[in-house]
Design a protein around this motif. Structure first.
Motif, PDB file in Angstrom:
ATOM      1  N   ARG A  71      -7.728  -0.111  -1.735  1.00 18.87           N
ATOM      2  CA  ARG A  71      -8.793  -0.808  -0.982  1.00 18.87           C
ATOM      3  C   ARG A  71      -8.849  -2.292  -1.305  1.00 18.87           C
ATOM      4  NH1 ARG A  71     -11.975   3.858  -2.259  1.00 18.87           N
ATOM      5  NH2 ARG A  71     -13.001   2.666  -3.898  1.00 18.87           N
ATOM      6  N   HIS A  72      -8.343  -2.662  -2.466  1.00 19.74           N
ATOM      7  CA  HIS A  72      -8.465  -4.069  -2.894  1.00 19.74           C
ATOM      8  C   HIS A  72      -7.164  -4.842  -2.807  1.00 19.74           C
ATOM      9  CE1 HIS A  72     -12.119  -2.298  -4.600  1.00 19.74           C
ATOM     10  NE2 HIS A  72     -12.610  -3.529  -4.630  1.00 19.74           N
TER      11      HIS A  72
ATOM     12  N   ARG B 133       0.831  -1.212   0.000  1.00 18.40           N
ATOM     13  CA  ARG B 133       0.000   0.000   0.000  1.00 18.40           C
ATOM     14  C   ARG B 133       0.864   1.260   0.000  1.00 18.40           C
ATOM     15  NH1 ARG B 133      -2.977  -3.231   3.778  1.00 18.40           N
ATOM     16  NH2 ARG B 133      -4.912  -3.978   2.817  1.00 18.40           N
TER      17      ARG B 133
ATOM     18  N   TYR C  56      -8.733   3.190  -5.290  1.00 14.12           N
ATOM     19  CA  TYR C  56      -9.462   1.953  -5.556  1.00 14.12           C
ATOM     20  C   TYR C  56      -8.559   0.729  -5.397  1.00 14.12           C
ATOM     21  CZ  TYR C  56     -12.134  -1.557  -8.150  1.00 14.12           C
ATOM     22  OH  TYR C  56     -12.781  -2.697  -8.530  1.00 14.12           O
TER      23      TYR C  56
END
Length: 203
Positions: A201-202, A95, A198
């Protein structure tokens, strides 16, 4: 046709000569500015074409598949390619790496834009410098010959006017293109940031 081109070339050479010493820097500034504008225009054009959606991006990331350049070339594809090459497999670290990739790509969007702005702003200032030098030439003629040498006076006045005109001709389209490129850069930055959130988050 050849005669017309020759006449136009001679006319341009006469204008440059009449503009005095400031015309050289003005022309050089204009060339550099337009080369940078062309580079940015082509760069943004590539990033707007053959883009991939967010779902396709996450599919490529999960599969560890770098997008095919023949199918995807846009901004999202650039982000996916850079992230896949730097990812570690650790979700928490990935991340941070994704955020770093988004920041890096967003910085690339604004590359050269500040320089283009500076060059466009410098052009009328150089034109103003030419105005000053032209008027100095005119006053020197007046001091030496009075009003009896109209040709020499006209040379100084033409130098002042030509450089002012050239500075504005360079600056106005340069400032317009700078604003145009900034809008495209902002749109791409927003798109990359949205896709980055996006993907985050995945992961």
């Amino acid at each position: 046709m050849a005669v017309w081109i020759q006449n136009q070339t001679l006319g341009l050479a006469n204008i440059i000569h009449s503009g005095g010493m400031v015309m050289g820097p003005l022309i050089a500034l204009s060339l550099v500015m337009w080369l940078l504008i062309l580079e940015r225009t082509l760069f943004f054009r590539r990033l707007y074409r053959k883009n991939m959606g967010s779902r396709m991006a996450i599919t490529h990331i999960r599969d560890g598949r770098i997008p095919d350049p023949g199918q995807y070339r846009g901004a999202v594809s650039l982000l996916v390619t850079e992230f896949i090459r730097t990812r570690t497999g650790n979700p928490k670290l990935d991340r941070h790496l994704l955020d770093a990739s988004v920041s890096r790509i967003n910085r690339r969007m604004t590359k050269f834009l500040a320089l283009i702005s500076v060059l466009a702003a410098m052009a009328p200032l150089l034109g103003l410098l030419g105005t000053v030098t032209g008027m100095i030439t005119t006053f020197d003629v007046l001091a030496t010959f009075g009003t009896g040498n109209a040709k020499a006076m006209a040379g100084g006045i033409s130098e002042a006017l030509i450089t002012t005109q050239t500075g504005l001709i360079v600056a106005i389209p340069g400032l317009y293109m700078k604003g145009f490129l900034e809008r495209r850069a902002t749109n791409l930055q927003q798109r990359i940031s949205r896709v980055g959130l996006y993907l985050r988050r995945h992961l």
